[in-house]
Design an enzyme around this catalytic site. Structure first.
Site, short mmCIF file in Angstrom:
data_model
loop_
_atom_site.label_atom_id
_atom_site.label_comp_id
_atom_site.label_asym_id
_atom_site.label_seq_id
_atom_site.Cartn_x
_atom_site.Cartn_y
_atom_site.Cartn_z
CG ASP A 155 -1.85 1.25 1.11
OD1 ASP A 155 -2.54 1.38 0.08
OD2 ASP A 155 -1.84 2.08 2.03
CG ASP A 308 -5.72 5.55 2.83
OD1 ASP A 308 -4.68 5.19 3.41
OD2 ASP A 308 -5.75 5.88 1.64
CG HIS A 312 1.32 13.33 5.53
ND1 HIS A 312 2.46 12.59 5.31
CD2 HIS A 312 0.38 12.82 4.71
CE1 HIS A 312 2.22 11.68 4.39
NE2 HIS A 312 0.95 11.78 4.01
ZN LIG Z 1 -3.23 2.93 -0.66
#
Ligand SMILES: [Zn+2]
Lengths: 428, 314
Positions: A155, A308, A312
């Site tokens: 991923d 997901d 950051h």
């Molecule tokens: Zn992904």
């Protein structure tokens, strides 16, 4: 962080779709397990009166990035699982794109040790498909599985080599590991930073066409058919891929799929004015895609809602749009955004629990996902009416990169219990 | 001009943010400044004491020079910072650099940058007025303003005109700003070029897509060719410059066959002669390419003057 002998959740709406149960009643938790209710409350117990609230199996987010090891300034197992608990999650599956990549037992062990020491949720590490996620040879799945990974994926990057993906499915099957696909045809998406369409043209940004996702989803379907192995498609963003998955599942391909709250809530318009907190991969799409994603949640094309969650720091986000990192945080907004679908009458409460707990447990073959006696005491209490403003100061994740900052939400996890341990409590 | 009208833009980030009234106002001011360029002493004290930074992350001689001349003619102090001499190449972020610039208390920063939207990012982090001198494949507003100015001078109006823009529309900020500007002023804009040069849903910008250059230039009042970039390694847009010139280049034979004799010929420069435009067209009848350059200075003087809120008017 309280651990009492017995936790009694009473007068709540018990939503246990795995057993097709929906009733007003009570759930008893003792020594990490769900136990039968007794006539008399024991001496050392905590009881909660949950009138108007829902008692549901602990939510499971099968797609998060915890950034540990290697990028602890963005998130750690400790901060990420605290955010998870606050969002009503009792378990998360963490993606392997850490530094180093989780492609060997030692990295997996490191994550599990951090979880044992400082975790506020169960953490299921996901290993890499290829060594270093470099897209050439296979990682050592046997060793990874023994160390505790529940699935493999590269991923963040697609597996470009179709033969490697085929072998990954076959070899993962031999070790009873799920393969999760980040479906993206890089040749079409390269240098793109948002959906290709009206908004990318207006903003002068290089677009990522729908076909970049659809092509790779179709390849995964073809390979899942070829190998007969269960394959899971991560973070689906387009109507086209949704339709491909619907057709494949209908003809019996062993496929599961997830989508995320941002794909059923936002469109490419959220990028307007170059908001890097609306930049993610795959990108936000059009209203037509958003409607198709919702339909997929309604008709069972999607098995799960995952976030997901991709924290950051400002270093990666306060930049020119095309240079900013992809990804947004999601653990603390996922339930509220999903509850909006229930309030709008698009899915019912049982379906929400199915998408956010039952199915992820089933797909990952992990504990939880139901409220049956004898099962783990992973329970979330949801107040569907509780209003809150999602301010930057309230975020527990180290990442503040959310397109939902300052949104007012209705519906919140008010109590999260993981194995009889209270990991989040807004009740008392 | 409506008496209640006021120009109220601190920054010039793009044509998108400007109204038709704003654009006409800028053009009117520019015409009054153009007269200064014809004086023996080409200097007015309008921006005396103001500090203007030319902050260019991409190589550009023409636009930078045009802004610099505009600033000097208005007596401003100008500083040039090019990417090679700035910290941009050392991994410092645009915002870090902006904060350093802020310490110099500039009044105006003129920025050219390869990333679309970067002028807006800069505007959020400094106090100065920001003028976009070209950002990525987004906008190049001063170019569109000088182009509309040039067309208005020759045709006396913009409304109702047909403007044909030929070339790589998808990767051209000049095309983007011109489509927006001419459309806002009531012209019809046609675009032509191979499909690989068309952005997704180009019609959403207000342009009509033509399948051939011949179709685009027929009855057009203005024919503008865009500079063709060298072939890209990562994205095969055209097979060769040779083939492009053959099928999409503007040449005399094409114009004689399909265009109006009084069509204006424009190009934002610098021209790849013999590729997007033949020399006999660029230097021939109807070409206003050199006037574009002259008007560039006047338009940029107007922009500097207007973003400074018109204090210290002569
Ligand atoms: Zn992904």
């Amino acid at each position: 962080m309280t651990r009492a002998k017995t936790i009694i959740l009473q007068n709540g709406r018990v939503l246990d779709p795995a057993a097709d149960r929906d009733f007003i009643g009570e759930i008893w938790l003792q020594d990490g397990l769900i136990v039968p209710a007794q006539q008399k409350h024991p001496e050392d117990c905590i009881s909660f009166d949950l009138q108007g609230k829902w008692i549901v199996p602990g939510l499971i987010d099968m797609h998060v990035h915890l950034r540990e090891p290697g990028e602890e300034y963005k998130e750690t197992v400790e901060s990420g699982t605290r955010a998870a608990a606050a969002g009503g999650f009792t378990a998360v599956a963490c993606m392997p794109n850490t530094r180093p990549v989780n492609d060997c037992a030692s990295v997996t062990q490191l994550i599990l040790e951090a979880t044992a020491e400082k975790g506020s949720a169960r953490v299921y590490p996901v290993g890499a498909i290829s060594a270093g996620s470099k897209g050439t040879g296979l990682a050592e799945y046997g060793e990874l599985k023994e160390a505790g990974v529940v699935a493999v994926t590269d991923d963040g990057l697609p597996v470009l080599d179709s033969q490697l993906m085929r072998r990954a499915m076959e070899y993962a099957g031999s070790h009873e590991l799920l393969v999760i696909s980040h479906s993206e045809e890089i040749a079409l998406s390269r240098n793109g930073s948002m959906n290709e369409g009206v908004v990318s043209t207006r903003l002068g940004l290089r677009g990522i066409p729908v076909a970049a996702e659809a092509i790779m989803v179709y390849r995964e379907i073809a390979l899942a058919e070829l190998t007969g192995q269960h394959t899971h498609i991560a973070h689906v963003s387009t109507a086209a891929a949704t339709e491909l998955i619907r057709q494949a599942t209908a003809r019996g391909v062993r496929l599961t799929a997830e989508t995320t709250p941002h794909y059923f809530t936002l469109t490419e318009e959220a990028v307007a004015d170059y908001n890097t907190n609306a930049k993610m991969n795959p990108p936000l799409r059009t209203e037509g895609d958003r409607m198709a994603i919702i339909k997929g949640l309604q008709d069972g094309t999607f098995d799960a809602i995952a976030t997901d969650h991709a924290p950051h720091s400002v270093l990666e986000k306060e930049l020119e749009f095309d240079r900013a990192a992809n990804g947004i945080i999601g653990l603390e907004t996922s339930l509220a955004l999903s509850l909006a679908l229930v309030r709008d009458g698009l899915i019912d409460a049982a379906r929400l629990v199915e998408l956010m707990s039952v199915a992820p447990a089933r797909i990952l073959k992990v504990t939880g996902g139901n409220l049956a006696e004898g099962n783990v005491a992973d329970v979330t209490v949801v107040d569907p009416d509780r209003e809150f403003v999602f301010t930057e100061g309230s975020i527990l994740s180290k990442g503040k990169n959310s397109p939902f900052l300052d949104w007012t939400f209705q519906g919140k996890a008010v109590l999260t219990v993981m194995g009889s341990r209270i990991t989040h409590n807004e009740l008392s | 001009m409506n008496k209640d009208y006021r120009f109220e833009h601190k920054h010039i980030l793009g044509i998108e943010q400007l109204s038709a009234a704003d654009i006409f106002y800028i053009l009117d001011i520019a015409i009054s400044f153009k007269e200064i360029s014809n004086r023996p002493i080409k200097k007015v004290p309008t921006l005396k004491g103001k500090t203007i930074i030319n902050f260019f992350f991409e190589p550009s001689t023409r636009t930078r020079l045009s802004f610099e001349i505009a600033a000097k003619r208005m007596s401003a102090d100008t500083f040039n910072i090019a990417a090679s001499t700035s910290s941009a190449t050392k991994g410092e972020s645009l915002i870090d650099t902006a904060r350093n610039l802020q310490a110099m208390s500039p009044d105006i920063i003129i920025i050219r940058h390869g990333s679309s939207g970067s002028p807006g990012l800069l505007a959020r982090h400094v106090d100065a007025s920001i003028i976009n001198a070209g950002d990525g494949t987004h906008e190049h507003p001063s170019q569109a303003l000088l182009d509309t100015m040039t067309v208005r001078e020759h045709k006396g109006k913009i409304e109702g005109l047909i403007i044909a823009i030929v070339g790589d529309i998808a990767h051209s900020r000049v095309a983007h700003s011109n489509i927006l500007a001419f459309t806002k002023l009531g012209a019809k804009v046609r675009v032509a070029g191979p499909a690989t040069f068309m952005p997704a849903m180009v019609e959403s910008l207000g342009a009509q897509v033509c399948t051939s250059v011949a179709e685009a230039v027929s009855d057009a009042d203005v024919i503008m060719a865009l500079r063709i970039q060298k072939e890209r390694q990562d994205d095969p847009l055209i097979p060769s410059l040779r083939e492009y010139a053959q099928f999409y280049g503007i040449n005399r034979a094409l114009l004689e066959k399909h265009a109006r004799p009084d069509a204006l010929i424009m190009h934002p420069g610098p021209i790849n002669r013999g590729v997007e435009m033949n020399p006999d067209v660029a230097d021939g009848a109807g070409s206003v390419i050199l006037e574009q350059v002259t008007n560039g200075v006047a338009v940029r003087m107007a922009l500097l003057y207007l973003v400074m809120g018109q204090e210290g008017t002569e």
